[in-house]
Scaffold this motif. Structure first.
Motif, PDB file in Angstrom:
ATOM      1  N   SER A 166      35.441  32.585  33.602  1.00 54.54           N
ATOM      2  CA  SER A 166      34.317  33.485  33.884  1.00 54.54           C
ATOM      3  C   SER A 166      34.656  34.409  35.042  1.00 54.54           C
ATOM      4  O   SER A 166      34.358  35.626  35.014  1.00 54.54           O
ATOM      5  CB  SER A 166      33.063  32.683  34.224  1.00 54.54           C
ATOM      6  OG  SER A 166      32.771  31.816  33.166  1.00 54.54           O
ATOM      7  N   ALA A 167      35.310  33.856  36.054  1.00 50.75           N
ATOM      8  CA  ALA A 167      35.687  34.673  37.204  1.00 50.75           C
ATOM      9  C   ALA A 167      36.697  35.750  36.798  1.00 50.75           C
ATOM     10  O   ALA A 167      36.602  36.913  37.233  1.00 50.75           O
ATOM     11  CB  ALA A 167      36.282  33.784  38.298  1.00 50.75           C
ATOM     12  N   ALA A 168      37.640  35.370  35.946  1.00 47.32           N
ATOM     13  CA  ALA A 168      38.635  36.345  35.488  1.00 47.32           C
ATOM     14  C   ALA A 168      37.958  37.475  34.732  1.00 47.32           C
ATOM     15  O   ALA A 168      38.291  38.655  34.900  1.00 47.32           O
ATOM     16  CB  ALA A 168      39.665  35.644  34.607  1.00 47.32           C
ATOM     17  N   GLU A 169      37.009  37.111  33.886  1.00 43.34           N
ATOM     18  CA  GLU A 169      36.293  38.130  33.110  1.00 43.34           C
ATOM     19  C   GLU A 169      35.487  39.032  34.037  1.00 43.34           C
ATOM     20  O   GLU A 169      35.437  40.263  33.859  1.00 43.34           O
ATOM     21  CB  GLU A 169      35.368  37.433  32.106  1.00 43.34           C
ATOM     22  CG  GLU A 169      34.990  38.309  30.940  1.00 43.34           C
ATOM     23  CD  GLU A 169      34.470  37.503  29.758  1.00 43.34           C
ATOM     24  OE1 GLU A 169      34.181  36.299  29.954  1.00 43.34           O
ATOM     25  OE2 GLU A 169      34.371  38.065  28.659  1.00 43.34           O
ATOM     26  N   ALA A 170      34.863  38.412  35.056  1.00 37.69           N
ATOM     27  CA  ALA A 170      34.066  39.185  36.003  1.00 37.69           C
ATOM     28  C   ALA A 170      34.921  40.176  36.782  1.00 37.69           C
ATOM     29  O   ALA A 170      34.453  41.245  37.190  1.00 37.69           O
ATOM     30  CB  ALA A 170      33.356  38.237  36.968  1.00 37.69           C
ATOM     31  N   LEU A 171      36.201  39.825  36.940  1.00 43.68           N
ATOM     32  CA  LEU A 171      37.112  40.718  37.664  1.00 43.68           C
ATOM     33  C   LEU A 171      37.708  41.793  36.756  1.00 43.68           C
ATOM     34  O   LEU A 171      38.585  42.550  37.149  1.00 43.68           O
ATOM     35  CB  LEU A 171      38.243  39.905  38.301  1.00 43.68           C
ATOM     36  CG  LEU A 171      37.826  39.076  39.522  1.00 43.68           C
ATOM     37  CD1 LEU A 171      38.932  38.104  39.909  1.00 43.68           C
ATOM     38  CD2 LEU A 171      37.498  39.990  40.696  1.00 43.68           C
ATOM     39  N   GLY A 172      37.246  41.828  35.507  1.00 46.65           N
ATOM     40  CA  GLY A 172      37.667  42.892  34.603  1.00 46.65           C
ATOM     41  C   GLY A 172      38.865  42.565  33.743  1.00 46.65           C
ATOM     42  O   GLY A 172      39.413  43.444  33.081  1.00 46.65           O
ATOM     43  N   LYS A 173      39.274  41.316  33.730  1.00 51.71           N
ATOM     44  CA  LYS A 173      40.403  40.930  32.877  1.00 51.71           C
ATOM     45  C   LYS A 173      39.939  40.863  31.416  1.00 51.71           C
ATOM     46  O   LYS A 173      38.838  40.366  31.144  1.00 51.71           O
ATOM     47  CB  LYS A 173      40.960  39.553  33.280  1.00 51.71           C
ATOM     48  CG  LYS A 173      41.452  39.466  34.716  1.00 51.71           C
ATOM     49  CD  LYS A 173      42.680  40.327  34.920  1.00 51.71           C
ATOM     50  CE  LYS A 173      43.199  40.191  36.347  1.00 51.71           C
ATOM     51  NZ  LYS A 173      44.265  41.190  36.637  1.00 51.71           N
ATOM     52  N   ASN A 174      40.780  41.365  30.539  1.00 53.11           N
ATOM     53  CA  ASN A 174      40.452  41.312  29.114  1.00 53.11           C
ATOM     54  C   ASN A 174      40.857  39.938  28.580  1.00 53.11           C
ATOM     55  O   ASN A 174      41.981  39.731  28.125  1.00 53.11           O
ATOM     56  CB  ASN A 174      41.182  42.421  28.354  1.00 53.11           C
ATOM     57  CG  ASN A 174      40.680  42.542  26.916  1.00 53.11           C
ATOM     58  OD1 ASN A 174      40.117  41.604  26.366  1.00 53.11           O
ATOM     59  ND2 ASN A 174      40.869  43.712  26.331  1.00 53.11           N
ATOM     60  N   VAL A 175      39.933  39.021  28.679  1.00 49.47           N
ATOM     61  CA  VAL A 175      40.230  37.626  28.336  1.00 49.47           C
ATOM     62  C   VAL A 175      40.614  37.487  26.869  1.00 49.47           C
ATOM     63  O   VAL A 175      41.590  36.802  26.520  1.00 49.47           O
ATOM     64  CB  VAL A 175      39.015  36.729  28.671  1.00 49.47           C
ATOM     65  CG1 VAL A 175      39.216  35.317  28.142  1.00 49.47           C
ATOM     66  CG2 VAL A 175      38.784  36.702  30.174  1.00 49.47           C
ATOM     67  N   ALA A 176      39.865  38.157  26.007  1.00 51.67           N
ATOM     68  CA  ALA A 176      40.123  38.025  24.567  1.00 51.67           C
ATOM     69  C   ALA A 176      41.534  38.492  24.222  1.00 51.67           C
ATOM     70  O   ALA A 176      42.274  37.812  23.499  1.00 51.67           O
ATOM     71  CB  ALA A 176      39.086  38.825  23.789  1.00 51.67           C
TER      72      ALA A 176
END
Lengths: 291, 382
Positions: A166-176
């Motif tokens: 969740s933190a990675a996604e919040a930092l703008g990382k394209n998790v998918a």
């Protein structure tokens, strides 16, 4: 003896590729797949069919196997995008079961439980070649790619996803995208290992791609140390060489050889995990139970 | 990425610990005049270990007879490798037998493992003898791959003939594992039952690892069969028999030679079940058979079954062929042994005189056995 060691080394290299690629998604991305043998199998069948129907060119077989396994990695990536942890383990378990059933039933492609026999010996641009040098080269490439990817931005993204998605996604990382690419790379690598396995053994059937093998490869990664470059390779060496070494014990009677070997093998693995809970190469501070 | 500074040292240590160091000593211990090495590649652990133990007992008795009769100038060493009934460990084991132990004769079993190791034996020209797997695709696998067991397609017609003539069976249902063996038996039943005036009223494929057969038994009952043919192997057979009996299927249960293991013959629910094997009358006047049966009972306190006899034959055949090669002054290797087999073809083995065809398949007469309980079975058609 040289032929025996060569065969053992070939299997070590092939399973080393499997373990290294599984480690890429387990150790770096935190995707605990127990369906890696599925992609090993896809690659094996793809490589075997190329060799049987077209030409036993090892590079062509590996490329085709990587394309098939990498392409079908979406089957694993899709659940990985939606669920994590133990839920993903259950999803990959389902994939493993479906795949094994399909391997057993799609007889025109896989030969069913009887498998594909008579796979010709490999060639490289028309010249007969042993599987060992190709497997070692493929293993080196996989390890190099793993090191480069893990060291770069992509690796940091995966580590961030593993530690706090969740933190990675919040930092703008394209998790998918990161997860899909990681799974694609790992599965394509497993496909290459499968093609090499098919060309090495000249026979493949579903029994080499069952849950047991997925668990075996996972054990290689864990015993060696997840999230490390060399750990899975060391885990592979231990898990494949230990039973081979135990076969040389002269005092075991023929009728008890299997049972005693399995007991010693299991005991060694248990002790290893007690004293090196983070794996042989893993960080000693990780893995221990805390009060 | 965690790469510890001491990684290289740790890695080397770990690799050294994992590598089987005794390799080197074993490789050098093969001068001429040493024992012949006979390898076995059986499942010695896991759910199929029961088979491996049975196979090994038969081979061990044959080796003791070869030694007692002074058949060969050199002794024979039995080298066992655990195949786990899986292709990958089998390939490792076969490579060790061929390249390290220098085995000239390897006893194999299990269809998939046989197929996996056949290319290795073929390249090394090592004779591989199967006495346990009955998949029809094992015929002609390699000139060096022989079968001393009747393959499935030879067993089914015998059972069909017995069922229809002696038990007046008209309707047969089949429960089978969807593998080459199961497919072959399905094809045989489809072909043979109409010829005998009977019909296949249902065929039910089960996964190899399945252990619950209640639903299958219910569907079998719906077909109202006179007999149920089971084409499975290992521990699953007992589960199928129990599943059928527990769910009210009281009709005849029958199968091929895989029913001759103790776990089936000692199962109370299996009493009355029928199975085919090659002809093995342990009370016959044939001296090889009588000697085998008597000494097997004395040595293992157990009545021998077809698998014991098959692997006795598989091992004893080596003695017969190697003696020929030795007497001719030749070197005992795969080619010489194969030439001797093709030259002689017929051998006195347990069960009577057996004859090999050109592919190395032993042609024998068949019999039908009935399980009587407590591990006993009786020949009902010789």
């Amino acid at each position: 003896m040289i032929a025996y060691l060569s065969n053992l080394a070939t299997q070590l290299a092939i399973f080393g590729i499997l373990a290294a690629t599984l480690n890429f998604i387990v150790g770096y991305a935190g995707i605990f797949s127990i369906a890696h043998a599925v992609f090993f199998g896809l690659g094996a069948y793809a490589g075997a069919q190329i060799a049987l129907l077209l030409v036993p060119d090892v590079v062509l077989a590996c490329l085709f196997a990587a394309a098939i396994a990498g392409g079908l990695s979406l089957c694993l990536a899709l659940p990985a995008l939606r669920v994590r942890g133990e839920y993903f383990v259950a999803a990959s378990l389902g994939l493993q079961m479906v795949a094994v059933t399909l391997f057993a039933e799609l007889k025109p492609l896989t030969g069913g439980i009887g498998g594909l026999v008579g796979i010709p010996l490999p060639t490289l641009f028309g010249v007969p070649v042993g599987v060992l040098p190709v497997a070692l080269a493929a293993l080196a490439l996989v390890l190099l790619a793993t090191a480069l990817l893990a060291r770069g931005a992509f690796g940091r993204t995966l580590t961030a996803i593993r530690d706090a998605e969740s933190a990675a996604e919040a930092l703008g990382k394209n998790v998918a995208a990161a997860k899909t690419l990681a799974v694609g790379f790992a599965c394509a690598g497993a496909g290459v290992a499968g093609a090499l396995y098919a060309l090495h053994t000249s026979f493949v059937n579903v029994e080499s791609f069952t849950m047991e093998y997925s668990v075996l490869v996972m054990a290689m990664v864990i015993i060696g140390g997840t999230g490390t470059l060399w750990g899975p390779l060391i885990g592979t060496v231990i898990l494949l060489s230990l039973p081979a070494g135990l076969a040389f014990l002269p005092f075991i009677p023929p009728s008890e050889v299997g049972a005693i070997q399995q007991i010693l093998y299991g005991l060694a693995m248990t002790l290893l995990m007690i004293f090196r809970p983070a794996g042989l190469v893993g960080d000693l501070s990780r893995g221990r139970a805390t009060a | 990425m965690h790469i510890a500074p001491t990684l290289r040292r740790r890695g080397l240590l770990a690799a050294a610990a994992g590598l089987p160091l005794p390799f080197v000593r074993a490789a050098r211990a093969q001068p001429s005049g040493e024992p012949y090495v006979m390898g076995t590649l059986f499942p010695m652990s896991g759910p199929n270990a029961e088979y491996g133990e049975a196979f090994t007992r038969g081979a061990q008795l044959a080796l003791s007879h070869i030694a007692a009769d002074n058949m060969l100038r050199r002794p024979i060493r039995l080298q066992a490798e655990d195949s786990q009934a899986l292709p990958q460990p089998s390939v490792v084991g076969m490579n060790k037998l061929v390249n390290v132990d220098r085995a000239v004769w390897v006893l194999v079993s299990w269809t998939a493992t046989s197929k996996a190791v056949a290319p290795i034996g073929d390249r090394a020209k090592v004779i591989m003898v199967n006495g346990g797997a009955v998949g029809p695709d094992l015929a002609g696998l390699s000139p060096y791959f022989w079968n001393v067991i009747a393959l499935a397609h030879l067993e089914v017609p015998v059972m069909v003939g017995y069922l229809t003539r002696q038990r007046n069976v008209k309707r047969v249902a089949l429960i089978y594992v969807d593998d080459p063996l199961g497919d072959a038996i399905l094809g045989q039943l489809r072909a043979e039952l109409p010829k005998a005036g009977a019909e296949l009223v249902g065929s039910f494929s089960v996964p190899r690892a399945a252990q619950q057969f209640g639903p299958v038994a219910a569907r079998v009952r719906q077909t109202r069969p006179d007999a149920v043919y089971v084409a499975s192997f290992g521990g699953q057979q007992s589960q199928i028999i129990k599943g059928l009996r527990d769910n009210g299927v009281t009709q005849i249960i029958c199968s091929y030679s895989a029913f001759s293991i103790d776990s089936v013959r000692q199962l109370p629910e299996a009493v009355g079940a029928l199975y085919t094997t090659q002809k093995l009358d342990f009370e016959s006047g044939d001296p090889v058979t009588r000697r085998f049966a008597a000494e097997f009972r004395a040595r293992y306190n157990q009545t021998p079954v077809a698998y014991h006899a098959n692997y006795y034959n598989a091992a004893y055949l080596f003695g017969l062929l190697a003696r020929q090669v030795e007497q001719a002054g030749g070197e005992v290797n795969g080619d010489a042994l194969r030439e001797a087999m093709l030259r002689t073809r017929s051998f006195d083995l347990v069960g009577g005189r057996g004859t090999f065809d050109e592919q190395g398949n032993l042609m024998t007469q068949m019999q039908v056995n009935e399980i009587k309980g407590a591990g006993r079975s009786e020949i009902v058609q010789g």
